[in-house]
Design a protein around this motif. Sequence first.
Motif, PDB file in Angstrom:
ATOM      1  N   ALA A 103       0.945  -1.003   0.227  1.00 37.11           N
ATOM      2  CA  ALA A 103       0.323  -0.184  -0.084  1.00 37.11           C
ATOM      3  C   ALA A 103       0.876   1.071  -0.386  1.00 37.11           C
ATOM      4  CB  ALA A 103      -0.848   0.006   1.332  1.00 37.11           C
ATOM      5  N   ASN A 104       0.577   2.285  -0.651  1.00 43.15           N
ATOM      6  CA  ASN A 104       1.129   4.161  -0.636  1.00 43.15           C
ATOM      7  C   ASN A 104       0.238   4.188   0.583  1.00 43.15           C
ATOM      8  OD1 ASN A 104       2.865   3.391  -2.833  1.00 43.15           O
ATOM      9  ND2 ASN A 104       1.678   4.140  -4.451  1.00 43.15           N
ATOM     10  N   TYR A 105       1.612   4.975   1.401  1.00 43.50           N
ATOM     11  CA  TYR A 105       0.993   5.281   2.782  1.00 43.50           C
ATOM     12  C   TYR A 105       1.977   6.730   3.278  1.00 43.50           C
ATOM     13  CZ  TYR A 105       5.007   2.642   5.175  1.00 43.50           C
ATOM     14  OH  TYR A 105       5.446   2.142   5.104  1.00 43.50           O
ATOM     15  N   ASP A 106       1.725   7.919   3.864  1.00 43.26           N
ATOM     16  CA  ASP A 106       2.517   8.410   5.330  1.00 43.26           C
ATOM     17  C   ASP A 106       2.037   7.675   6.552  1.00 43.26           C
ATOM     18  OD1 ASP A 106       2.656   9.235   2.162  1.00 43.26           O
ATOM     19  OD2 ASP A 106       1.769  11.455   2.530  1.00 43.26           O
ATOM     20  N   SER A 107       3.374   8.026   7.027  1.00 44.27           N
ATOM     21  CA  SER A 107       2.703   7.192   8.402  1.00 44.27           C
ATOM     22  C   SER A 107       3.743   8.382   8.997  1.00 44.27           C
ATOM     23  CB  SER A 107       3.669   6.115   9.284  1.00 44.27           C
ATOM     24  OG  SER A 107       2.788   5.581  10.184  1.00 44.27           O
ATOM     25  N   VAL A 108       3.367   9.336  10.638  1.00 44.13           N
ATOM     26  CA  VAL A 108       4.434  10.109  11.235  1.00 44.13           C
ATOM     27  C   VAL A 108       3.777   9.131  12.893  1.00 44.13           C
ATOM     28  CG1 VAL A 108       2.291  11.522  11.856  1.00 44.13           C
ATOM     29  CG2 VAL A 108       5.010  11.866  12.007  1.00 44.13           C
ATOM     30  N   MET A 109       5.447   9.023  13.506  1.00 47.38           N
ATOM     31  CA  MET A 109       5.343   8.308  14.246  1.00 47.38           C
ATOM     32  C   MET A 109       6.001   9.201  15.540  1.00 47.38           C
ATOM     33  SD  MET A 109       7.417   4.280  15.516  1.00 47.38           S
ATOM     34  CE  MET A 109       6.810   4.109  14.243  1.00 47.38           C
ATOM     35  N   ALA A 110       5.306   9.478  16.550  1.00 44.47           N
ATOM     36  CA  ALA A 110       6.046  10.618  17.229  1.00 44.47           C
ATOM     37  C   ALA A 110       6.213  10.077  18.908  1.00 44.47           C
ATOM     38  CB  ALA A 110       4.847  11.815  17.801  1.00 44.47           C
ATOM     39  N   PHE A 111       6.540   9.974  19.425  1.00 45.84           N
ATOM     40  CA  PHE A 111       7.157   8.960  20.633  1.00 45.84           C
ATOM     41  C   PHE A 111       7.069  10.174  21.949  1.00 45.84           C
ATOM     42  CE2 PHE A 111       9.266   5.910  18.706  1.00 45.84           C
ATOM     43  CZ  PHE A 111       9.297   5.370  19.268  1.00 45.84           C
ATOM     44  N   GLY A 112       6.164   9.696  23.051  1.00 48.03           N
ATOM     45  CA  GLY A 112       5.431  10.784  24.379  1.00 48.03           C
ATOM     46  C   GLY A 112       7.033  10.695  25.155  1.00 48.03           C
ATOM     47  N   PRO A 113       6.555  10.897  26.544  1.00 46.54           N
ATOM     48  CA  PRO A 113       5.436  11.199  27.283  1.00 46.54           C
ATOM     49  C   PRO A 113       4.462  11.851  26.438  1.00 46.54           C
ATOM     50  CG  PRO A 113       6.972  11.334  28.943  1.00 46.54           C
ATOM     51  CD  PRO A 113       8.150  10.993  26.922  1.00 46.54           C
ATOM     52  N   PHE A 114       3.729  11.878  27.226  1.00 44.26           N
ATOM     53  CA  PHE A 114       2.011  13.179  27.487  1.00 44.26           C
ATOM     54  C   PHE A 114       2.427  13.860  28.631  1.00 44.26           C
ATOM     55  CE2 PHE A 114       0.569  10.463  23.799  1.00 44.26           C
ATOM     56  CZ  PHE A 114       0.185  11.657  23.132  1.00 44.26           C
ATOM     57  N   ALA A 115       1.982  14.878  28.640  1.00 42.54           N
ATOM     58  CA  ALA A 115       1.855  15.462  29.983  1.00 42.54           C
ATOM     59  C   ALA A 115       1.163  16.124  29.990  1.00 42.54           C
ATOM     60  CB  ALA A 115       2.880  16.592  30.170  1.00 42.54           C
ATOM     61  N   ARG A 116       0.048  16.383  31.036  1.00 38.16           N
ATOM     62  CA  ARG A 116      -1.533  17.344  31.389  1.00 38.16           C
ATOM     63  C   ARG A 116      -1.018  18.848  31.260  1.00 38.16           C
ATOM     64  NH1 ARG A 116      -1.977  14.522  36.619  1.00 38.16           N
ATOM     65  NH2 ARG A 116      -4.316  13.159  36.202  1.00 38.16           N
ATOM     66  N   VAL A 117      -1.719  19.122  30.379  1.00 38.96           N
ATOM     67  CA  VAL A 117      -2.091  20.374  30.072  1.00 38.96           C
ATOM     68  C   VAL A 117      -3.375  20.842  31.462  1.00 38.96           C
ATOM     69  CG1 VAL A 117      -2.046  22.427  28.024  1.00 38.96           C
ATOM     70  CG2 VAL A 117      -1.906  20.154  27.912  1.00 38.96           C
ATOM     71  N   LEU A 118      -2.074  22.342  32.445  1.00 38.57           N
ATOM     72  CA  LEU A 118      -2.530  22.590  33.223  1.00 38.57           C
ATOM     73  C   LEU A 118      -3.157  24.302  33.131  1.00 38.57           C
ATOM     74  CD1 LEU A 118      -0.777  21.079  36.245  1.00 38.57           C
ATOM     75  CD2 LEU A 118      -3.004  19.924  34.865  1.00 38.57           C
ATOM     76  N   ASP A 119      -2.497  25.207  31.804  1.00 35.89           N
ATOM     77  CA  ASP A 119      -3.245  26.205  31.411  1.00 35.89           C
ATOM     78  C   ASP A 119      -4.304  26.363  31.526  1.00 35.89           C
ATOM     79  OD1 ASP A 119      -1.510  29.021  31.574  1.00 35.89           O
ATOM     80  OD2 ASP A 119      -2.228  28.136  29.334  1.00 35.89           O
ATOM     81  N   GLU A 120      -4.833  27.667  31.521  1.00 35.52           N
ATOM     82  CA  GLU A 120      -6.517  27.547  30.925  1.00 35.52           C
ATOM     83  C   GLU A 120      -6.324  27.986  30.044  1.00 35.52           C
ATOM     84  OE1 GLU A 120      -9.247  26.520  32.419  1.00 35.52           O
ATOM     85  OE2 GLU A 120      -8.240  25.429  33.529  1.00 35.52           O
ATOM     86  N   ASP A 121      -5.309  28.911  29.604  1.00 35.03           N
ATOM     87  CA  ASP A 121      -5.432  29.360  27.911  1.00 35.03           C
ATOM     88  C   ASP A 121      -5.166  28.419  27.174  1.00 35.03           C
ATOM     89  OD1 ASP A 121      -5.434  32.118  26.980  1.00 35.03           O
ATOM     90  OD2 ASP A 121      -3.739  31.818  25.817  1.00 35.03           O
ATOM     91  N   GLU A 122      -3.899  27.891  27.420  1.00 32.66           N
ATOM     92  CA  GLU A 122      -3.323  26.614  26.608  1.00 32.66           C
ATOM     93  C   GLU A 122      -4.700  25.773  26.113  1.00 32.66           C
ATOM     94  OE1 GLU A 122       0.750  24.397  27.522  1.00 32.66           O
ATOM     95  OE2 GLU A 122       0.190  22.980  26.042  1.00 32.66           O
ATOM     96  N   ARG A 123      -5.371  25.724  27.782  1.00 24.94           N
ATOM     97  CA  ARG A 123      -6.470  24.026  27.474  1.00 24.94           C
ATOM     98  C   ARG A 123      -7.464  25.252  26.676  1.00 24.94           C
ATOM     99  NH1 ARG A 123      -7.684  20.125  31.092  1.00 24.94           N
ATOM    100  NH2 ARG A 123      -9.909  21.305  31.645  1.00 24.94           N
ATOM    101  N   LEU A 124      -7.645  25.855  26.192  1.00 24.28           N
ATOM    102  CA  LEU A 124      -8.608  26.369  25.331  1.00 24.28           C
ATOM    103  C   LEU A 124      -7.959  26.706  23.810  1.00 24.28           C
ATOM    104  CD1 LEU A 124     -11.744  27.334  26.155  1.00 24.28           C
ATOM    105  CD2 LEU A 124     -11.029  29.753  26.256  1.00 24.28           C
ATOM    106  N   ARG A 125      -7.262  26.866  24.111  1.00 21.06           N
ATOM    107  CA  ARG A 125      -6.447  26.886  22.400  1.00 21.06           C
ATOM    108  C   ARG A 125      -6.358  25.566  22.188  1.00 21.06           C
ATOM    109  NH1 ARG A 125      -7.139  31.076  23.861  1.00 21.06           N
ATOM    110  NH2 ARG A 125      -9.153  31.045  22.377  1.00 21.06           N
TER     111      ARG A 125
END
Lengths: 225, 225
Positions: A103-125
Amino acid sequence: MAGKRNDVPPRVRVRRGPKKGRYDRASVDDVLDRGLLAHVAFADGDDAVCIPMLYARVGDRVYIHGSTKSRAVRLLAEGAPACLTVTLVHGLVLARSAFEHSANYDSVMAFGPFARVLDEDERLRAFEAFTEKLLPGRWDEVRQPNAKELKATEILALEIGDASVKVRSGGPDDDESPDAERETWAGVLPIVRSYGTPTPAPGLRPGIELSESVRRLLALRAPPG
Amino acid sequence: MAGKRNDVPPRVRVRRGPKKGRYDRASVDDVLDRGLLAHVAFADGDDAVCIPMLYARVGDRVYIHGSTKSRAVRLLAEGAPACLTVTLVHGLVLARSAFEHSANYDSVMAFGPFARVLDEDERLRAFEAFTEKLLPGRWDEVRQPNAKELKATEILALEIGDASVKVRSGGPDDDESPDAERETWAGVLPIVRSYGTPTPAPGLRPGIELSESVRRLLALRAPPG
């Protein structure tokens, strides 16, 4: 992020078919921005788990979100090792031999970890980015999240660092092989995405016209991957 | 496999939105058979990894394949905990509030581990299934794998046991809320897949007509997810 193959960390290096690997940030962002759905891998005790999630990129961060009551979201918020993968499939690669079918494809892989977003403005964005990724222009048409909704939603961010893109494109790999002498048609069958006719919500009040954002999308754009 | 929610093991139970979970084998097979691409999660040392893979189901087994030289394939062959997920996205769910925006989808999650397939007949049948999944009728049109190709290919099988399907369908969830009084269009924008015009391989010999399998597919079928 490194731009050359030998500079990249082992976990993101594309080992099979190294010509297909790309590590530059523009390629990573391009696939992330064209995709619609990610698959996120993480460990849950002794199990490996893979779940589909909507996502959006803003600058150097990829955001995902979910209920604060979700087990997956809680594990990811706690910093579990994680990998976010987005794959866009473009076509069926039909060769003369079974072996070279692909199959032809584009695939992107990005490694974490994730972190909680706490800033209210960033959460809204981030909320804005989720909405705009589904449908550009939608954020300004809809009611924005209220305090209760924001409280019920965990937003997690992955900092784009170790990431790679793998691409398979073009025709089958047996053009130069003895198989090319066979009487078998070979080539690529493209897979094309489009939008169908919008279905109004059962409870839509009569007389409400299709939103400008939807009309613009139908006129201009193919769907994301 | 259990058919009722309370009978299913914790790792496959759909916890958020339990009405969306299905655990019967027919639902699992249906999504697996309609999909084209899987994402497979596994652990590699301390990392969680998520890679896209083609796959095919035959009876109680889901097969994947790759080069014997692939690190991912080797780890999976060694029995690393693994999860195979296939997701078909059908539409954008456009609500009156940003919070209720979503996507309609079917997703199946099946837990490993995978095991190496060693039986030569089963390996050949798996090859046939990969080819037929891409394009029904293709197996009989193409050269089948030779000894060298079979030797270079690892085929892995996951026994379908712990598996679940999660479905989101229908319109936005705010039809009964005060938001339904807003002047905002709400509903679903379907995402439709189709095949484009077949592109011949650059090295295709002149005078070779489109294969019967391709013509049949273009006449009859929408692409898999």
